[in-house]
Design an enzyme around this catalytic site. Structure first.
Site, PDB file in Angstrom:
ATOM      1  N   HIS A 220      66.337  10.290  16.078  1.00  0.00           N
ATOM      2  CA  HIS A 220      67.508  11.154  16.225  1.00  0.00           C
ATOM      3  C   HIS A 220      68.012  11.668  14.880  1.00  0.00           C
ATOM      4  O   HIS A 220      69.202  11.906  14.710  1.00  0.00           O
ATOM      5  CB  HIS A 220      68.615  10.410  16.982  1.00  0.00           C
ATOM      6  CG  HIS A 220      68.166   9.910  18.328  1.00  0.00           C
ATOM      7  ND1 HIS A 220      67.875  10.765  19.373  1.00  0.00           N
ATOM      8  CD2 HIS A 220      67.916   8.662  18.790  1.00  0.00           C
ATOM      9  CE1 HIS A 220      67.485  10.055  20.421  1.00  0.00           C
ATOM     10  NE2 HIS A 220      67.504   8.777  20.095  1.00  0.00           N
TER      11      HIS A 220
ATOM     12  N   ARG B  35     111.505   4.967  14.043  1.00  0.00           N
ATOM     13  CA  ARG B  35     110.977   5.549  15.277  1.00  0.00           C
ATOM     14  C   ARG B  35     111.705   4.986  16.494  1.00  0.00           C
ATOM     15  O   ARG B  35     112.203   3.871  16.457  1.00  0.00           O
ATOM     16  CB  ARG B  35     109.469   5.243  15.404  1.00  0.00           C
ATOM     17  CG  ARG B  35     108.594   5.923  14.365  1.00  0.00           C
ATOM     18  CD  ARG B  35     108.483   7.394  14.654  1.00  0.00           C
ATOM     19  NE  ARG B  35     107.893   8.114  13.530  1.00  0.00           N
ATOM     20  CZ  ARG B  35     106.618   8.498  13.465  1.00  0.00           C
ATOM     21  NH1 ARG B  35     105.806   8.230  14.452  1.00  0.00           N
ATOM     22  NH2 ARG B  35     106.169   9.147  12.421  1.00  0.00           N
TER      23      ARG B  35
ATOM     24  N   ARG C 219      94.252   3.047  27.948  1.00  0.00           N
ATOM     25  CA  ARG C 219      93.327   1.978  27.581  1.00  0.00           C
ATOM     26  C   ARG C 219      93.931   0.660  28.065  1.00  0.00           C
ATOM     27  O   ARG C 219      94.706   0.643  29.012  1.00  0.00           O
ATOM     28  CB  ARG C 219      93.094   1.974  26.073  1.00  0.00           C
ATOM     29  CG  ARG C 219      92.218   3.147  25.654  1.00  0.00           C
ATOM     30  CD  ARG C 219      91.897   3.123  24.192  1.00  0.00           C
ATOM     31  NE  ARG C 219      93.068   3.461  23.396  1.00  0.00           N
ATOM     32  CZ  ARG C 219      93.056   3.533  22.071  1.00  0.00           C
ATOM     33  NH1 ARG C 219      91.946   3.285  21.414  1.00  0.00           N
ATOM     34  NH2 ARG C 219      94.143   3.847  21.402  1.00  0.00           N
TER      35      ARG C 219
ATOM     36  N   PRO D 193      83.328   3.511  15.821  1.00  0.00           N
ATOM     37  CA  PRO D 193      83.434   2.506  14.754  1.00  0.00           C
ATOM     38  C   PRO D 193      84.893   2.326  14.350  1.00  0.00           C
ATOM     39  O   PRO D 193      85.676   3.270  14.390  1.00  0.00           O
ATOM     40  CB  PRO D 193      82.613   3.106  13.606  1.00  0.00           C
ATOM     41  CG  PRO D 193      82.551   4.564  13.884  1.00  0.00           C
ATOM     42  CD  PRO D 193      82.653   4.730  15.376  1.00  0.00           C
ATOM     43  N   GLU D 194      85.252   1.116  13.994  1.00  0.00           N
ATOM     44  CA  GLU D 194      86.597   0.825  13.514  1.00  0.00           C
ATOM     45  C   GLU D 194      86.624   0.916  11.993  1.00  0.00           C
ATOM     46  O   GLU D 194      85.584   1.004  11.339  1.00  0.00           O
ATOM     47  CB  GLU D 194      87.019  -0.573  13.987  1.00  0.00           C
ATOM     48  CG  GLU D 194      87.183  -0.688  15.502  1.00  0.00           C
ATOM     49  CD  GLU D 194      88.511  -0.124  15.992  1.00  0.00           C
ATOM     50  OE1 GLU D 194      89.372   0.190  15.165  1.00  0.00           O
ATOM     51  OE2 GLU D 194      88.674   0.006  17.220  1.00  0.00           O
TER      52      GLU D 194
ATOM     53  N   ARG E 168      73.807  10.675  20.172  1.00  0.00           N
ATOM     54  CA  ARG E 168      74.624  11.372  21.175  1.00  0.00           C
ATOM     55  C   ARG E 168      75.286  12.627  20.619  1.00  0.00           C
ATOM     56  O   ARG E 168      75.784  13.449  21.370  1.00  0.00           O
ATOM     57  CB  ARG E 168      75.658  10.404  21.748  1.00  0.00           C
ATOM     58  CG  ARG E 168      74.982   9.208  22.402  1.00  0.00           C
ATOM     59  CD  ARG E 168      75.980   8.193  22.898  1.00  0.00           C
ATOM     60  NE  ARG E 168      76.773   8.692  24.006  1.00  0.00           N
ATOM     61  CZ  ARG E 168      77.779   8.027  24.582  1.00  0.00           C
ATOM     62  NH1 ARG E 168      78.097   6.842  24.118  1.00  0.00           N
ATOM     63  NH2 ARG E 168      78.441   8.546  25.576  1.00  0.00           N
TER      64      ARG E 168
ATOM     65  N   LYS F  14      89.680   6.086   9.375  1.00  0.00           N
ATOM     66  CA  LYS F  14      88.279   6.148   9.789  1.00  0.00           C
ATOM     67  C   LYS F  14      87.603   7.418   9.272  1.00  0.00           C
ATOM     68  O   LYS F  14      86.480   7.721   9.645  1.00  0.00           O
ATOM     69  CB  LYS F  14      88.182   6.093  11.315  1.00  0.00           C
ATOM     70  CG  LYS F  14      88.760   4.792  11.906  1.00  0.00           C
ATOM     71  CD  LYS F  14      88.649   4.824  13.419  1.00  0.00           C
ATOM     72  CE  LYS F  14      89.508   3.735  14.036  1.00  0.00           C
ATOM     73  NZ  LYS F  14      89.465   3.810  15.519  1.00  0.00           N
TER      74      LYS F  14
END
Ligand SMILES: [Zn+2]
Length: 300
Positions: free
Chosen positions: A95, A173, A283, A2-3, A114, A61
Site C-alpha cells: 500500500h 467553561r 462514543r 493513533p493517539e 485505507r 496528533k
C-alpha cells in the site's frame, strides 16, 4: 486512530532518521493521499524536491516536517497511515502511496491501506503566541507551524503549554469536564482513552461541571492526563533503534494496563466495583461508579 503517544513515537523516529536530510526525488504513486494538497501532485512534488528537513514537529496528533524552504510537509496518519524509513531497493510495500528519496540514500515512504490519511505541503505561519511550536523535547526553536494547526491548542506534553492559563480557561467553561478535555481549542491531543484514564485517576465523573472544579483539582487532572500519556510513550517507544518508523494505531501496552477505558464489568483496580460504560458524545465513557459517582449538578 493513533493517539498522541503513538504519533510522538513516529515523530521521534523521523527526528532520528530524516531530520537534516535533503529530499532529492518525489514519487506520488496514488493521487488520493495528496488530495489535501489542492494544487495537485505535481506541485506537491515540486515543493518537496530539493528541500532540506530541518525538524520533525508534533502538536497534539498533528505531525509535520519543517522544511528549509519555509514550507511544512504535514502527515495525516488517519486510520492506517504509516511513515516508514527504508533502504533503497527494499521492495515496495503493498500500500505504498508516496515515496521520498533522501540524500543519504534512504527513502521516506508513506504507506496507507485505507487512505483516510495523506500528505500536504503548505507554507509555515507564525504561532499565535510567538513561542516554539514543537510539542516535545528536541523540537525546533522556530515559532512556526502549518496553517491547519494554527487553531489547535497546545497539548499536555508541550513544554510551552501555559498550564495556569489552561486551568483558568477550563474553569471558565460552562461544560462537563470530559467535554472540556476533548475540546481541541482548549487542549489538544486528548483522546477518549486518555480522558477516561485521567478522570479515573482524579476520581472525577465525566459530567462534573468545569466551573465547579477548584484550581488544585484541575491541575491534578491535567497532571494525570500527562502522566497517562508519558506512561504510554515510555512503553510504546521501542521502535527508534531500527531504521523503521511505524504507527498503526495499536497500543498493546494500553490494552493490558488500562484501569477504566474498555474495562466494562471488570473490577476497578482501586476499589473493586465493576467499571461501567455509558454512551457519551457518540462514543463510550468508562468509569468506576464508586470512585467517580454521578455529581449532584452534572453537565452532560
Ligand atoms: Zn473504584
Amino acid at each position: 486512530m493513533p493517539e498522541l503517544p503513538e504519533v510522538e513515537v513516529v515523530r521521534r523516529g523521523l527526528d532520528a532518521h530524516v531530520v537534516g536530510r535533503t529530499i532529492t526525488d518525489v514519487a506520488v504513486l496514488h493521487p488520493r493521499p495528496v488530495r489535501r494538497h489542492l494544487a495537485g501532485p505535481l506541485d506537491f512534488a515540486g515543493r518537496l524536491a530539493g528541500a532540506r528537513v530541518d525538524a520533525a514537529v508534533r502538536r497534539g496528533k498533528y505531525l509535520w516536517l519543517q522544511l528549509d524552504t519555509g514550507d511544512a510537509l504535514s502527515a495525516h496518519l488517519g486510520m492506517s497511515g504509516q511513515m516508514l524509513v527504508q533502504r533503497p531497493g527494499a521492495p515496495d510495500e503493498r500500500h505504498l502511496r508516496v515515496r521520498l528519496d533522501l540524500d543519504d540514500g534512504a527513502q521516506l515512504r508513506f504507506v496507507d491501506q485505507r487512505m483516510f490519511g495523506g500528505l500536504l505541503v503548505a507554507p509555515l505561519v507564525p504561532t499565535p503566541d510567538g513561542l516554539p511550536a514543537g510539542a516535545a523535547a528536541g523540537g525546533p526553536s522556530d515559532p512556526l507551524l502549518p496553517p491547519e494547526v494554527a487553531h489547535v491548542a497546545r497539548d499536555p506534553l508541550d513544554p510551552h503549554l501555559d498550564l495556569e492559563r489552561l486551568v483558568e480557561r477550563l474553569r471558565a467553561r460552562r461544560t462537563g469536564v470530559k467535554r472540556a478535555l476533548l475540546d481541541q481549542t482548549l487542549v489538544s491531543g486528548v483522546g477518549n482513552i486518555y480522558a477516561d484514564e485521567a478522570l479515573w485517576r482524579s476520581r472525577l465523573h465525566f459530567a462534573r461541571p468545569t466551573d465547579g472544579l477548584t484550581r488544585p483539582v484541575v491541575r491534578r487532572l491535567l497532571a494525570d492526563v500527562a502522566a497517562v500519556m508519558e506512561e504510554a510513550l515510555a512503553q510504546g517507544g521501542t521502535s527508534f533503534d531500527r531504521l523503521y518508523v511505524n504507527v498503526n494505531g495499536a497500543s498493546g501496552y494500553f490494552d493490558r494496563s488500562l484501569a477504566a477505558y474498555g474495562q466494562e464489568g471488570e473490577p476497578c483496580p482501586r476499589c473493586g466495583a465493576p467499571v461501567t460504560r455509558e454512551a457519551f458524545m457518540n462514543r463510550s465513557s468508562y468509569r468506576c461508579p464508586r470512585c467517580q459517582p454521578v455529581p449532584r449538578r452534572a453537565r452532560w
